[in-house]
Design a protein around this motif. Structure first.
Motif: not given
Length: 317
Positions: A48-53
């Protein structure tokens, strides 16, 4: 070989991240500003953090507002390089700002108590404030709930020193509610049995639910006869109103007809004797909820299907 060659290549994680980010950016591109509010980020997984990034790096006019426990106590599952860039170049360019929100101090708890008890700050007993502060550790939501319970259960009174403090015989507050969850659940325990059943069904449906779904499901679960459906719907409307007043749920649709008020008004026009006779003499079902709404507003766009609610706190579920 022919079958295996015809199969499409399974997308790798980077392709999935890129696709999800592009879909989000495309769906929000019409807005001048898109605000994404994310809470409990210390529970967020690395994917999820990678999508946010990706959205952060490639999107425009998108504001992320994230909340988490202090990073000193709960490490985030975020890429180290991205975290360094946020605290480095992006902080310097004003694209990233970190704000630490601490607990309330005792003076602020006193001010909160004065508002909750409808008095002046100087009228609140020091020991009362200290007990609330020590027990809640200054957590705003915990303190607010604690003060609400104190007022509702009449745990406070005017003392001999003319201050508002603990009512004699109430005991220590910490003995009443050891945790925030226990305090919140006590609010449900104070409700009547039928309202608790309604909220239990609602919790199964999810954080947000429609009144029409509650009516339909409860009629099946509780085996409500056709002749009793209108009265049952009225009881559900009253129960949901009570839950709203208790701060357990809130209406998520504005400017809709108040269910219990409409049906109470309609029931007042029906004489009890004629209602009893019609039940015995005919198997015809009583007017539906939507019929009542149309009769009141002459508009079937308003009614149970549009009346929706959401829980105010995850603990209620």
């Amino acid at each position: 070989n022919t079958i295996s060659n015809s199969k499409e290549k399974t997308p790798v994680l980077d392709e999935i991240v890129d696709f999800m980010a592009k879909v989000f950016i495309h769906c929000t591109s019409h807005a001048n500003l898109t605000v994404v509010a994310l809470d409990d980020m210390h529970h967020t997984d690395n994917m999820s953090w990678r999508v946010i990034q990706k959205i952060f790096e490639t999107g425009e006019n998108i504001l992320f507002v994230c909340g988490s426990r202090p990073t000193t106590s709960r490490k985030l599952n975020i890429d180290d390089d991205f975290w360094k860039s946020l605290n480095g170049i992006h902080k310097k360019s004003m694209r990233f700002h970190e704000l630490h929100i601490g607990p309330l101090d005792q003076s602020e708890i006193t001010e909160m108590a004065a508002i909750a008890l409808s008095c002046k700050k100087r009228d609140v007993d020091v020991q009362f404030t200290k007990d609330i502060f020590d027990h809640t550790r200054g957590m705003p939501h915990f303190a607010a709930q604690a003060l609400k319970i104190c007022k509702k259960k009449s745990l406070c009174e005017r003392l001999s020193n003319n201050k508002i403090g603990w009512r004699k015989g109430t005991g220590e507050f910490k003995m009443l509610f050891s945790t925030l969850d226990e305090l919140l659940l006590q609010r449900i325990d104070d409700l009547d049995d039928f309202t608790r059943k309604v909220l239990h069904l609602a919790s199964v449906l999810g954080h947000t639910f429609k009144m029409s779904d509650i009516i339909g499901i409860s009629e099946q679960v509780l085996s409500i006869a056709d002749n009793d459906k209108m009265e049952h719907t009225l009881k559900i409307g009253i129960s949901l109103d009570n839950a709203v007043e208790e701060g357990i749920i809130e209406e998520s649709v504005r400017d809709t007809v108040n269910v219990s008020k409409v049906m109470t008004r309609r029931l007042s026009r029906v004489s009890i004797p004629s209602l009893t006779v019609s039940r015995r003499a005919s198997k015809t079902s009583l007017p539906s909820l939507s019929d009542l709404y149309r009769e009141e507003k002459n508009d079937d766009s308003l009614g149970a299907s549009k009346q929706s609610y959401q829980f105010c706190h995850d603990t209620w579920r």
